[in-house]
Design an enzyme around this catalytic site. Structure first.
Site, PDB file in Angstrom:
ATOM      1  N   ARG A  76       1.076  -1.351   0.034  1.00 14.11           N
ATOM      2  CA  ARG A  76      -0.185   0.069   0.127  1.00 14.11           C
ATOM      3  C   ARG A  76       0.618   1.187   0.467  1.00 14.11           C
ATOM      4  O   ARG A  76       1.674   1.186   0.283  1.00 14.11           O
ATOM      5  CB  ARG A  76      -0.791  -0.433   1.216  1.00 14.11           C
ATOM      6  CG  ARG A  76      -2.372  -1.504   1.237  1.00 14.11           C
ATOM      7  CD  ARG A  76      -2.639  -0.728   2.495  1.00 14.11           C
ATOM      8  NE  ARG A  76      -1.887  -0.647   3.633  1.00 14.11           N
ATOM      9  CZ  ARG A  76      -2.239  -0.054   4.762  1.00 14.11           C
ATOM     10  NH1 ARG A  76      -3.487   0.674   5.139  1.00 14.11           N
ATOM     11  NH2 ARG A  76      -1.492   0.047   5.156  1.00 14.11           N
ATOM     12  N   SER A  81       7.460  -5.169   6.806  1.00 11.48           N
ATOM     13  CA  SER A  81       7.018  -6.280   7.952  1.00 11.48           C
ATOM     14  C   SER A  81       7.954  -8.110   7.261  1.00 11.48           C
ATOM     15  O   SER A  81       6.894  -9.346   7.003  1.00 11.48           O
ATOM     16  CB  SER A  81       5.408  -6.942   7.929  1.00 11.48           C
ATOM     17  OG  SER A  81       5.011  -5.407   8.105  1.00 11.48           O
ATOM     18  N   ASP A 129       5.386  -3.341  11.807  1.00 14.09           N
ATOM     19  CA  ASP A 129       3.507  -2.853  11.941  1.00 14.09           C
ATOM     20  C   ASP A 129       3.251  -2.430  13.186  1.00 14.09           C
ATOM     21  O   ASP A 129       2.153  -1.725  13.848  1.00 14.09           O
ATOM     22  CB  ASP A 129       2.873  -3.811  11.634  1.00 14.09           C
ATOM     23  CG  ASP A 129       2.844  -5.231  11.748  1.00 14.09           C
ATOM     24  OD1 ASP A 129       3.858  -5.529  12.647  1.00 14.09           O
ATOM     25  OD2 ASP A 129       2.222  -6.019  11.679  1.00 14.09           O
TER      26      ASP A 129
END
Length: 511
Positions: free
Chosen positions: A108, A180, A233
């Site tokens: 994203r 991540s 995250d």
């Protein structure tokens, strides 16, 4: 004739008795099988018990492991990784910042506009986001191919948002990069890839600085953007939580996987003596999915699941708490029940296939409040290919879901309180000499929680919140607030880019 009639009568009587005996025998066998099925549940429920005394043992064990992980590398199951983040957003940040969130087969890109009003902790004026799938061939190609594709997508997004295409001529933009995957952090804006997970296998990338790879790809296409922060995250979630509430001290992710990070005193990080930070603190990434203690209520189903997993003897806490595994534990218990009864149909159904019962399906069965448990029946039929399961059996299945969910939520709660105990926010420390407990002023403490298991699964959330209150007690628990937050991996990364974009922000130093 009389003798014949008498003989027929005797024969009928004998046959009737035989039929009755068969029926009684079947009834007895059914009752015995049912008793065994119930016994499976009772034994499982007893093995999963999480009374408050056991939870406090888990709290103590978590705090001890945290101390050990901070004292030396490899000294604990908890990695206690330095993030080099010692400055968290405080609401004064102003301007437009970007974030890239790469954590799986999609990534994203976000643009976040900040108003700079520290009196209004929700001063995020707007944020825009676009999701992009990564072509499968790039997951096993080269680092250059992967990051060229990501940089190109990032440039297209920025051009659309900024409204022009000559990006090399504009003022340099700042980017927060959520990556991540296992990384050895070298500074707040750089880190070395340790290994790939989640289907990626780009060999030339392992051992390289991921930020540098992205930076080179952006420079190649004239995108004037700097990676200002490289985070995972949980750290992004902590940044967002702290931006919204300055009393935030920890962040927990409870979704498909689970992890936690928190704000630690720099002088408590013994394994890095000479650590200099401007704030005197640093965010520590616990990697708490690997936590283990003999006090955890482990069952034979957990042992078998772990033994048959790709990573046996690893991520033990995660396998009891996270959404990846809860449905699978329930499936294994139901399968054991089916071996004791014919009420489930042939064992050759999909019930025998690992991970066919996903946690969202388990949650749907757990939440079925219809008198006939119609949703449970539908899932058993459509997803596990077990039709016509009796209502009494469906009720047992709901109970299994409840036992698994309650254990997971309460263990996660114990983990949270373990963090609070380590930093003296659980009420067990911080009482100065001369003060009684009644005179002590407890500090308001906020823990932000993100992830689908906590957000979307109401029973899990209720059990977790209830257990935190139970462990802390009525006097302390009102001062500890659990807050749900969303998109820490995206917005939080942009906020950290803002916090580290100023030339006045000092970087962490190791003497």
């Amino acid at each position: 004739m009389g003798k014949v009639g008498f003989g027929v009568a005797v024969g009928v009587a004998v046959a009737t008795c035989a039929v009755a005996a068969v029926m009684v025998g079947r009834r007895v066998r059914r009752r015995r099988r049912w008793t065994r099925v119930v016994a499976v549940l009772e034994e499982f429920e007893e093995s999963c018990a999480t009374h408050v005394g056991r939870l406090r043992q888990v709290v103590d064990a978590m705090a001890v492991e945290m101390h050990a992980g901070l004292a030396s590398e490899g000294g604990s199951k908890l990695k206690m990784l330095l993030t080099f983040v010692d400055t968290l957003p405080n609401g004064s940040e102003k301007g437009t910042y970007y974030a890239l969130d790469l954590g799986g087969t999609n990534f994203r890109v976000l643009q976040v506009q900040l108003g700079g009003d520290s009196s209004d902790r929700s001063a995020i004026l707007r944020h825009d986001v676009v999701r992009q799938a990564i072509p499968p061939h790039l997951m096993t190609s080269t680092s250059e191919d992967l990051f060229d594709f990501i940089a190109s997508s990032l440039k297209e997004f920025v051009e659309k948002e900024e409204g022009f295409s000559e990006l090399s001529a504009v003022k340099r933009m700042e980017l927060g990069f959520t990556f991540s995957f296992p990384v050895k952090q070298m500074s707040v804006l750089s880190g070395i890839l340790i290994k790939w997970t989640k289907g990626f296998a780009i060999e030339d990338m392992v051992g390289r600085d991921v930020s540098e790879c992205l930076q080179q790809a952006m420079s190649k296409i004239g995108l004037n953007m700097r990676v200002a922060a490289l985070v995972n995250d949980s750290v992004g979630t902590l940044a967002l939580g702290h931006y919204q509430d300055e009393d935030t001290v920890a962040a927990v992710i409870i979704g498909t996987g689970t992890n936690a990070c928190y704000l630690e005193r720099a002088d408590a990080i013994i394994k890095c003596q000479g650590l200099l930070t401007t704030s005197g603190c640093m965010v520590v990434n616990m990697e708490w999915g690997n936590f283990w203690s003999s006090h955890l209520p482990r069952t034979s189903y957990d042992v078998d699941l772990d033994a048959n997993s790709p990573n046996p003897n690893d991520q033990g806490f995660e396998k009891m708490v996270s959404g990846m595994y809860l449905g699978e534990i329930v499936r294994r218990v139901i399968l054991r029940m089916s071996e004791e009864s014919d009420s489930f149909g042939p064992v050759a159904s999909r019930l025998s296939e690992p991970f066919t019962l996903r946690t969202p399906l388990m949650a749907a069965m757990h939440g079925d409040e219809s008198p006939e448990l119609r949703e449970v029946a539908r899932i058993l039929k459509d997803d596990l290919e077990i039709p016509d399961v009796p209502l009494k059996v469906r009720k047992l299945i709901v109970k299994v879901c409840d036992v698994v969910t309650r254990r997971a939520a309460r263990l996660a709660a114990a983990g949270i309180v373990g963090i609070l105990k380590k930093i003296g926010r659980d009420g067990s420390g911080g009482i100065t000499s001369g003060r009684t407990k009644g005179q002590q002023k407890f500090r308001r403490t906020v823990v932000v929680v993100e992830g689908g298991l906590y957000t979307n699964y109401s029973m899990f959330r209720e059990y977790l919140d209830e257990a935190v209150t139970e462990i802390l007690g009525d006097e302390i628990s009102p001062h500890v607030i659990l807050k749900h937050t969303e998109d820490g991996s995206g917005i939080g990364a942009a906020l950290l880019a803002a916090a580290y974009s100023s030339p006045n922000v000092d970087t962490v130093q190791l003497l």
